[in-house]
Write a protein that holds these residues in place. Structure first.
Motif, PDB file in Angstrom:
ATOM      1  N   GLY A 135      37.330  16.621  25.641  1.00 21.40           N
ATOM      2  CA  GLY A 135      37.507  16.155  24.272  1.00 21.40           C
ATOM      3  C   GLY A 135      36.459  15.142  23.859  1.00 21.40           C
ATOM      4  O   GLY A 135      35.797  14.523  24.685  1.00 21.40           O
ATOM      5  N   VAL A 136      36.326  14.959  22.561  1.00 20.71           N
ATOM      6  CA  VAL A 136      35.392  13.989  21.997  1.00 20.71           C
ATOM      7  C   VAL A 136      35.771  12.591  22.480  1.00 20.71           C
ATOM      8  O   VAL A 136      36.930  12.205  22.488  1.00 20.71           O
ATOM      9  CB  VAL A 136      35.437  14.051  20.455  1.00 20.71           C
ATOM     10  N   GLY A 137      34.786  11.843  22.906  1.00 15.67           N
ATOM     11  CA  GLY A 137      35.003  10.469  23.344  1.00 15.67           C
ATOM     12  C   GLY A 137      35.471  10.342  24.780  1.00 15.67           C
ATOM     13  O   GLY A 137      35.576   9.234  25.294  1.00 15.67           O
ATOM     14  N   GLU A 138      35.751  11.450  25.440  1.00 15.25           N
ATOM     15  CA  GLU A 138      36.196  11.394  26.821  1.00 15.25           C
ATOM     16  C   GLU A 138      34.992  11.173  27.734  1.00 15.25           C
ATOM     17  O   GLU A 138      33.927  11.747  27.529  1.00 15.25           O
ATOM     18  CB  GLU A 138      36.903  12.713  27.184  1.00 15.25           C
ATOM     19  N   ASP A 139      35.152  10.341  28.736  1.00 18.00           N
ATOM     20  CA  ASP A 139      34.096  10.040  29.699  1.00 18.00           C
ATOM     21  C   ASP A 139      34.149  11.092  30.803  1.00 18.00           C
ATOM     22  O   ASP A 139      35.187  11.291  31.425  1.00 18.00           O
ATOM     23  CB  ASP A 139      34.320   8.641  30.279  1.00 18.00           C
ATOM     24  N   ILE A 140      33.032  11.752  31.041  1.00 17.99           N
ATOM     25  CA  ILE A 140      33.013  12.820  32.042  1.00 17.99           C
ATOM     26  C   ILE A 140      33.375  12.299  33.429  1.00 17.99           C
ATOM     27  O   ILE A 140      33.922  13.022  34.251  1.00 17.99           O
ATOM     28  CB  ILE A 140      31.663  13.558  32.065  1.00 17.99           C
ATOM     29  N   ASN A 141      33.116  11.042  33.689  1.00 11.95           N
ATOM     30  CA  ASN A 141      33.425  10.477  35.000  1.00 11.95           C
ATOM     31  C   ASN A 141      34.920  10.272  35.221  1.00 11.95           C
ATOM     32  O   ASN A 141      35.345   9.988  36.327  1.00 11.95           O
ATOM     33  CB  ASN A 141      32.656   9.164  35.204  1.00 11.95           C
ATOM     34  N   THR A 142      35.715  10.420  34.155  1.00  7.12           N
ATOM     35  CA  THR A 142      37.163  10.291  34.313  1.00  7.12           C
ATOM     36  C   THR A 142      37.824  11.642  34.564  1.00  7.12           C
ATOM     37  O   THR A 142      39.006  11.713  34.839  1.00  7.12           O
ATOM     38  CB  THR A 142      37.808   9.654  33.060  1.00  7.12           C
ATOM     39  N   LEU A 143      37.044  12.742  34.481  1.00  8.27           N
ATOM     40  CA  LEU A 143      37.581  14.075  34.743  1.00  8.27           C
ATOM     41  C   LEU A 143      37.666  14.305  36.243  1.00  8.27           C
ATOM     42  O   LEU A 143      36.819  13.852  37.002  1.00  8.27           O
ATOM     43  CB  LEU A 143      36.700  15.149  34.109  1.00  8.27           C
ATOM     44  N   ASP A 144      38.659  15.041  36.643  1.00 10.04           N
ATOM     45  CA  ASP A 144      38.829  15.379  38.049  1.00 10.04           C
ATOM     46  C   ASP A 144      38.148  16.722  38.299  1.00 10.04           C
ATOM     47  O   ASP A 144      38.788  17.774  38.279  1.00 10.04           O
ATOM     48  CB  ASP A 144      40.322  15.436  38.399  1.00 10.04           C
ATOM     49  N   ILE A 145      36.849  16.692  38.503  1.00  8.76           N
ATOM     50  CA  ILE A 145      36.068  17.914  38.685  1.00  8.76           C
ATOM     51  C   ILE A 145      36.107  18.302  40.156  1.00  8.76           C
ATOM     52  O   ILE A 145      35.613  17.579  41.018  1.00  8.76           O
ATOM     53  CB  ILE A 145      34.620  17.715  38.196  1.00  8.76           C
ATOM     54  N   LYS A 146      36.684  19.465  40.421  1.00  9.59           N
ATOM     55  CA  LYS A 146      36.805  19.949  41.788  1.00  9.59           C
ATOM     56  C   LYS A 146      35.805  21.069  42.090  1.00  9.59           C
ATOM     57  O   LYS A 146      35.615  21.430  43.235  1.00  9.59           O
ATOM     58  CB  LYS A 146      38.224  20.453  42.036  1.00  9.59           C
ATOM     59  N   ASP A 147      35.196  21.629  41.061  1.00  6.91           N
ATOM     60  CA  ASP A 147      34.260  22.736  41.248  1.00  6.91           C
ATOM     61  C   ASP A 147      32.964  22.234  41.880  1.00  6.91           C
ATOM     62  O   ASP A 147      32.440  21.192  41.482  1.00  6.91           O
ATOM     63  CB  ASP A 147      33.960  23.393  39.906  1.00  6.91           C
ATOM     64  N   PRO A 148      32.418  22.999  42.846  1.00  7.07           N
ATOM     65  CA  PRO A 148      31.185  22.562  43.506  1.00  7.07           C
ATOM     66  C   PRO A 148      29.931  22.719  42.648  1.00  7.07           C
ATOM     67  O   PRO A 148      28.942  22.031  42.862  1.00  7.07           O
ATOM     68  CB  PRO A 148      31.111  23.436  44.750  1.00  7.07           C
ATOM     69  N   VAL A 149      29.970  23.634  41.659  1.00  7.43           N
ATOM     70  CA  VAL A 149      28.836  23.845  40.765  1.00  7.43           C
ATOM     71  C   VAL A 149      29.369  23.828  39.338  1.00  7.43           C
ATOM     72  O   VAL A 149      30.285  24.570  38.997  1.00  7.43           O
ATOM     73  CB  VAL A 149      28.119  25.186  41.056  1.00  7.43           C
ATOM     74  N   VAL A 150      28.773  22.975  38.502  1.00  8.37           N
ATOM     75  CA  VAL A 150      29.242  22.776  37.142  1.00  8.37           C
ATOM     76  C   VAL A 150      28.085  23.011  36.179  1.00  8.37           C
ATOM     77  O   VAL A 150      26.976  22.537  36.410  1.00  8.37           O
ATOM     78  CB  VAL A 150      29.789  21.337  36.963  1.00  8.37           C
ATOM     79  N   GLY A 151      28.350  23.762  35.100  1.00 10.08           N
ATOM     80  CA  GLY A 151      27.307  24.070  34.135  1.00 10.08           C
ATOM     81  C   GLY A 151      27.584  23.499  32.759  1.00 10.08           C
ATOM     82  O   GLY A 151      28.737  23.348  32.352  1.00 10.08           O
ATOM     83  N   PHE A 152      26.519  23.171  32.050  1.00  7.34           N
ATOM     84  CA  PHE A 152      26.573  22.678  30.673  1.00  7.34           C
ATOM     85  C   PHE A 152      25.550  23.474  29.877  1.00  7.34           C
ATOM     86  O   PHE A 152      24.427  23.674  30.336  1.00  7.34           O
ATOM     87  CB  PHE A 152      26.209  21.192  30.611  1.00  7.34           C
ATOM     88  N   VAL A 153      25.925  23.916  28.682  1.00  5.75           N
ATOM     89  CA  VAL A 153      25.032  24.698  27.835  1.00  5.75           C
ATOM     90  C   VAL A 153      24.925  23.991  26.485  1.00  5.75           C
ATOM     91  O   VAL A 153      25.936  23.663  25.860  1.00  5.75           O
ATOM     92  CB  VAL A 153      25.563  26.137  27.641  1.00  5.75           C
ATOM     93  N   PHE A 154      23.690  23.768  26.044  1.00  6.45           N
ATOM     94  CA  PHE A 154      23.426  23.080  24.784  1.00  6.45           C
ATOM     95  C   PHE A 154      22.680  24.010  23.837  1.00  6.45           C
ATOM     96  O   PHE A 154      21.730  24.674  24.237  1.00  6.45           O
ATOM     97  CB  PHE A 154      22.528  21.848  25.005  1.00  6.45           C
ATOM     98  N   SER A 155      23.096  24.024  22.581  1.00  5.16           N
ATOM     99  CA  SER A 155      22.341  24.703  21.533  1.00  5.16           C
ATOM    100  C   SER A 155      21.628  23.623  20.736  1.00  5.16           C
ATOM    101  O   SER A 155      21.707  22.436  21.073  1.00  5.16           O
ATOM    102  CB  SER A 155      23.283  25.504  20.626  1.00  5.16           C
ATOM    103  N   ASN A 156      20.981  24.030  19.657  1.00  2.00           N
ATOM    104  CA  ASN A 156      20.337  23.040  18.786  1.00  2.00           C
ATOM    105  C   ASN A 156      21.355  22.099  18.161  1.00  2.00           C
ATOM    106  O   ASN A 156      21.032  20.994  17.770  1.00  2.00           O
ATOM    107  CB  ASN A 156      19.550  23.738  17.675  1.00  2.00           C
ATOM    108  N   LYS A 157      22.624  22.547  18.071  1.00  2.00           N
ATOM    109  CA  LYS A 157      23.672  21.750  17.439  1.00  2.00           C
ATOM    110  C   LYS A 157      24.406  20.864  18.432  1.00  2.00           C
ATOM    111  O   LYS A 157      25.239  20.075  18.041  1.00  2.00           O
ATOM    112  CB  LYS A 157      24.666  22.670  16.738  1.00  2.00           C
ATOM    113  N   GLY A 158      24.146  21.015  19.706  1.00  2.00           N
ATOM    114  CA  GLY A 158      24.824  20.189  20.699  1.00  2.00           C
ATOM    115  C   GLY A 158      25.476  21.013  21.787  1.00  2.00           C
ATOM    116  O   GLY A 158      25.200  22.195  21.944  1.00  2.00           O
TER     117      GLY A 158
END
Length: 175
Positions: A135-158
């Motif tokens: 969600g907006v304003g959420e800090d990624i470091n507060t998420l409980d990420i268990k996946d060994p490989v994580v992807g992020f995709v950005f367009s021109n809009k974000g």
């Protein structure tokens, strides 16, 4: 095998857009700066990762049948350790072209070792890449990420949501 050949044939016109190591590095720096600006806690998150693979510009084009291609750099401990290409093919309703940036984060050394041990690593076959949503304003470091490989995709809009990197093939290249 057929999928690999098909994917390569579609990517050939885009492969003419090959960049030098210096161009890739400059664009990767800008992509990581954008990552840190758009994702709360993003820089700290990247600092804790085993490595990050940055594709600053993945071009996708198609009309019914499509292909995408991009070149990037694998960084470990802030150092460039290898260069990679990504390619994928798609069939279905599509027309036109677009550009996106992809950041793949290896959360632990084992995931990185598995990735580097393959000549051509295919997302969804050789390993899974979880595309993170929050969600907006959420800090990624507060998420409980268990996946060994994580992807992020950005367009021109974000940051883009509801995407997958399944079927994308990552291959080491020389630069």
């Amino acid at each position: 095998m057929k999928n690999t050949i098909f994917c390569l044939l579609l990517a050939l016109p885009l492969a003419g857009l090959a960049k030098s190591a210096q161009e890739i590095n400059i664009l990767a720096d800008a992509t990581l700066e954008r990552f840190a600006e758009e994702i709360t806690g993003g820089q700290r998150f990247l600092n804790e990762a085993a490595a990050v693979l940055v594709f600053p510009q993945v071009l996708k084009a198609g009309f019914g049948i499509g292909g995408e291609y991009g070149e990037g750099v694998l960084r470990q401990g802030g150092q460039n350790v290898a260069y990679y290409s990504t390619a994928a093919a798609s069939i279905g309703f599509q027309a036109g072209a677009q550009s996106k940036a992809v950041v793949v984060v290896f959360m632990n050394q084992q995931a990185l070792t598995d990735f580097r041990g393959k000549k051509g690593w295919k997302a969804g076959v050789d390993g899974s890449v979880a595309v993170i949503k929050w969600g907006v304003g959420e800090d990624i470091n507060t998420l409980d990420i268990k996946d060994p490989v994580v992807g992020f995709v950005f367009s021109n809009k974000g940051l883009m949501f509801n995407l997958t990197l399944e079927g994308s093939k990552f291959t080491e290249i020389s630069r």
